[in-house]
Design an enzyme around this catalytic site. Structure first.
Site, short mmCIF file in Angstrom:
data_model
loop_
_atom_site.label_atom_id
_atom_site.label_comp_id
_atom_site.label_asym_id
_atom_site.label_seq_id
_atom_site.Cartn_x
_atom_site.Cartn_y
_atom_site.Cartn_z
N HIS A 26 67.83 -39.93 -71.70
CA HIS A 26 68.41 -38.98 -70.74
C HIS A 26 68.20 -39.38 -69.28
CE1 HIS A 26 68.64 -35.93 -74.00
NE2 HIS A 26 67.41 -36.27 -74.32
C1 BDR Z 1 64.93 -33.88 -70.71
O1 BDR Z 1 63.78 -33.24 -71.25
C2 BDR Z 1 62.72 -34.16 -71.39
O2 BDR Z 1 62.16 -34.08 -72.66
C3 BDR Z 1 63.28 -35.52 -71.10
O3 BDR Z 1 62.33 -36.32 -70.43
C4 BDR Z 1 64.48 -35.25 -70.25
O4 BDR Z 1 64.14 -35.20 -68.88
C5 BDR Z 1 66.01 -33.87 -71.75
O5 BDR Z 1 66.32 -32.58 -72.11
#
Ligand code: BDR
Ligand code: CA
Length: 309
Positions: free
Chosen positions: A239
């Site tokens: 992400h």
């Molecule tokens: C986001 O939530 C976290 O677990 C990840 O690092 C990312 O920033 C994705 O939903």
């Protein structure tokens, strides 16, 4: 000229890869790194950020620790996804360096004030530090070029059916940021779920020096653990690296200007980013929202940078 950036993060597997991508990219100048509680507590996200900078041999870049909890709510972490350390998978040495003795909010303000060029903020965790920065330094906006954040979703969430993790954890902070009037780019789940790396990519990186091995071992864990919680086809979503990638390769992600607000009142829809994708409300767009990307190009570009350490 390189774009001056400040990265606010909660490492986290994808946060670590986002940092490594930024540090490997001459298009960006990382002025500093700040940490926030999110994936795991601040007592772990801060050493994790230090570890990543040490691995990249960039201890010239300072890390400042920020808030250990959201503005008004108890902290909810995602150790189920990222493991107890936040970076489960590789062996994690005790960091040799320490965070600076300045709160992340004041650190951000100082870096922004002293930068020659307006600074781009890249928050990839809950938005607590950024909301407090905007409240504590009301004139700072004129020195912020834009905010490119990972968070939210037009469609379904990941921590609840309605909400994405970063926004869910501190919805009031996210509301403050989205309504700041600053240029915001939102890389939400709609696009980050196309920003995938898989086992083949891990194997390609494994022989590529200490950084390649570290990322391969992060992926080994993530590729086993992430699918326990979310359906993963063709790999796992990196992400946070997509927010950084969007700055490096501006044509990679297709964006649409939309009005975005954040639900803070409802229990059921807490932290939902309500994105007016089709402009049915008539409200002026306040964000540029990622709607599509070529995941193959993302993976190829990311691997090239990570493999070049
Ligand atoms: C986001 O939530 C976290 O677990 C990840 O690092 C990312 O920033 C994705 O939903
Ligand atoms: Ca994150």
């Amino acid at each position: 000229m390189a774009i001056p950036v400040l990265i606010d993060c909660d490492p986290g597997h994808d946060d670590a890869i986002a940092l490594l991508l930024a540090l490997a990219s001459p298009e960006l100048e990382v002025l500093g790194v700040t940490t926030v509680a999110g994936n795991v507590g601040l007592d772990k996200t801060t050493p994790n950020a230090l570890r990543v900078l040490e691995l990249a041999q960039r201890t010239d870049i300072s890390v400042a620790a920020g808030f250990a909890r959201p503005l008004y709510r108890p902290l909810q972490i995602a150790a189920n996804v990222h493991g107890d350390s936040g970076l489960d998978g590789p062996t994690l040495p005790v960091p040799k360096t320490a965070a600076v003795d300045v709160h992340a909010v004041d650190f951000l303000a100082e870096k922004i004030a002293t930068s020659e060029e307006p600074v781009t903020l890249v928050p990839v965790g809950p938005l607590t530090n950024i909301a407090v920065l905007l409240n504590s330094y009301p004139d700072i906006g004129s020195r912020i070029a834009r905010i490119v954040l990972m968070g939210g979703a037009i469609a379904t969430g990941n921590v609840t059916p309605a909400a994405e993790f970063n926004i869910y954890v501190d919805p009031e902070a996210a509301h403050r940021v989205f309504h700041s009037g600053l240029p915001i780019t939102m890389m939400g789940l709609d696009v980050t779920h196309k920003a995938l790396l898989g086992a083949d990519h891990a194997d390609q990186l494994r022989g590529a020096g200490a950084v390649g091995k570290f990322v391969a071992e992060l992926l080994d864990f993530f590729l086993v653990n992430h699918p326990r919680h979310f359906e993963s086809r063709g790999g796992v979503p990196i992400h946070d690296a997509l927010a950084v990638a969007h700055l490096i390769w501006p044509d990679l992600v297709e964006t649409v200007d939309c009005h975005v607000t954040v639900e803070t009142q409802s229990d059921l829809c807490r932290g939902r980013t309500v994105v007016d994708r089709w402009q049915v409300t008539g409200q002026t767009p306040n964000a540029s929202v990622g709607v599509d990307l070529d995941g193959g190009v993302f993976a190829k570009n990311l691997l090239e940078r990570l493999g070049a350490y």
